[in-house]
Motif scaffolding. Structure first.
Motif, PDB file in Angstrom:
ATOM      1  N   ALA A  66       0.646  -1.189  -0.075  1.00 20.17           N
ATOM      2  CA  ALA A  66       0.047  -0.105  -0.136  1.00 20.17           C
ATOM      3  C   ALA A  66       0.922   1.286  -0.050  1.00 20.17           C
ATOM      4  O   ALA A  66       0.661   2.139  -0.734  1.00 20.17           O
ATOM      5  CB  ALA A  66      -0.972   0.050   1.275  1.00 20.17           C
ATOM      6  N   ALA A  67       1.755   1.162   0.783  1.00 16.94           N
ATOM      7  CA  ALA A  67       2.896   2.513   0.702  1.00 16.94           C
ATOM      8  C   ALA A  67       3.480   2.678  -0.516  1.00 16.94           C
ATOM      9  O   ALA A  67       3.484   3.625  -1.164  1.00 16.94           O
ATOM     10  CB  ALA A  67       3.808   2.063   1.846  1.00 16.94           C
ATOM     11  N   GLU A  68       4.065   1.784  -1.053  1.00 13.68           N
ATOM     12  CA  GLU A  68       4.518   1.667  -2.390  1.00 13.68           C
ATOM     13  C   GLU A  68       3.817   2.389  -3.660  1.00 13.68           C
ATOM     14  O   GLU A  68       3.904   3.150  -4.421  1.00 13.68           O
ATOM     15  CB  GLU A  68       5.357   0.361  -2.806  1.00 13.68           C
ATOM     16  N   LYS A 116       5.647   1.833  25.440  1.00  9.02           N
ATOM     17  CA  LYS A 116       5.058   0.452  24.958  1.00  9.02           C
ATOM     18  C   LYS A 116       6.052  -0.300  24.147  1.00  9.02           C
ATOM     19  O   LYS A 116       5.629  -1.596  23.779  1.00  9.02           O
ATOM     20  CB  LYS A 116       3.967   0.830  24.096  1.00  9.02           C
ATOM     21  N   GLY A 117       7.081   0.165  23.649  1.00  8.31           N
ATOM     22  CA  GLY A 117       8.026  -0.587  22.748  1.00  8.31           C
ATOM     23  C   GLY A 117       7.485  -0.647  21.249  1.00  8.31           C
ATOM     24  O   GLY A 117       7.856  -1.835  20.946  1.00  8.31           O
ATOM     25  N   HIS A 118       6.609   0.158  20.967  1.00  8.00           N
ATOM     26  CA  HIS A 118       6.159   0.235  19.585  1.00  8.00           C
ATOM     27  C   HIS A 118       6.696   1.074  18.467  1.00  8.00           C
ATOM     28  O   HIS A 118       7.262   2.133  18.936  1.00  8.00           O
ATOM     29  CB  HIS A 118       4.597   0.484  19.609  1.00  8.00           C
ATOM     30  N   LEU A 119       6.838   0.683  17.443  1.00 10.17           N
ATOM     31  CA  LEU A 119       7.241   1.659  16.315  1.00 10.17           C
ATOM     32  C   LEU A 119       6.008   1.635  15.303  1.00 10.17           C
ATOM     33  O   LEU A 119       5.621   0.949  14.962  1.00 10.17           O
ATOM     34  CB  LEU A 119       8.469   0.955  15.307  1.00 10.17           C
ATOM     35  N   LEU A 120       5.578   2.899  15.317  1.00 11.44           N
ATOM     36  CA  LEU A 120       4.311   3.262  14.432  1.00 11.44           C
ATOM     37  C   LEU A 120       4.959   3.793  13.014  1.00 11.44           C
ATOM     38  O   LEU A 120       5.621   4.839  13.114  1.00 11.44           O
ATOM     39  CB  LEU A 120       3.613   4.334  15.062  1.00 11.44           C
ATOM     40  N   LEU A 121       4.404   3.374  11.759  1.00  7.13           N
ATOM     41  CA  LEU A 121       4.696   3.954  10.679  1.00  7.13           C
ATOM     42  C   LEU A 121       3.457   4.300   9.952  1.00  7.13           C
ATOM     43  O   LEU A 121       2.639   3.997  10.284  1.00  7.13           O
ATOM     44  CB  LEU A 121       5.513   2.666   9.832  1.00  7.13           C
ATOM     45  N   LYS A 122       3.605   5.400   9.276  1.00  2.00           N
ATOM     46  CA  LYS A 122       2.552   6.189   8.607  1.00  2.00           C
ATOM     47  C   LYS A 122       3.004   6.682   7.435  1.00  2.00           C
ATOM     48  O   LYS A 122       3.820   7.239   7.184  1.00  2.00           O
ATOM     49  CB  LYS A 122       2.212   7.251   9.602  1.00  2.00           C
ATOM     50  N   MET A 123       2.299   6.350   6.324  1.00  2.00           N
ATOM     51  CA  MET A 123       2.283   6.828   4.906  1.00  2.00           C
ATOM     52  C   MET A 123       1.040   7.275   4.394  1.00  2.00           C
ATOM     53  O   MET A 123      -0.212   6.862   4.666  1.00  2.00           O
ATOM     54  CB  MET A 123       2.577   5.802   4.123  1.00  2.00           C
TER      55      MET A 123
END
Length: 77
Positions: free
Chosen positions: A13-15, A35-42
């Motif tokens: 979806a990002a590409e 929380k130890g989370h990595l959030l990615l957003k495009m």
């Protein structure tokens, strides 16, 4: 905003979003330490896709898309 459950769907979806409209796309990463989370957003100002990485093996996959997309974005004038 939609959180995608699996990594492959987010990557596709990002590409696709970037290839369709590279001028308006933005990519962000946010680490939530407690929380130890990595959030990615495009986003491209119309659609938004998000992914939450909760475990360490996802980091290698994230490094791949980050280097590809950010490298491509930086090479455009």
């Amino acid at each position: 905003m939609v959180f995608v459950k699996n990594w492959e769907d987010f990557e596709i979806a990002a590409e696709n979003m970037y290839m369709a409209n590279p001028q308006n796309c933005r990519y962000t990463m946010k680490y939530v330490h407690n929380k130890g989370h990595l959030l990615l957003k495009m986003t491209d100002n119309v659609k938004c896709v998000q992914y939450k990485a909760e475990n360490m093996p996802d980091l290698k996959k994230i490094e791949k898309i980050t280097s590809n997309l950010v490298g491509h974005m930086a090479s455009k004038e």
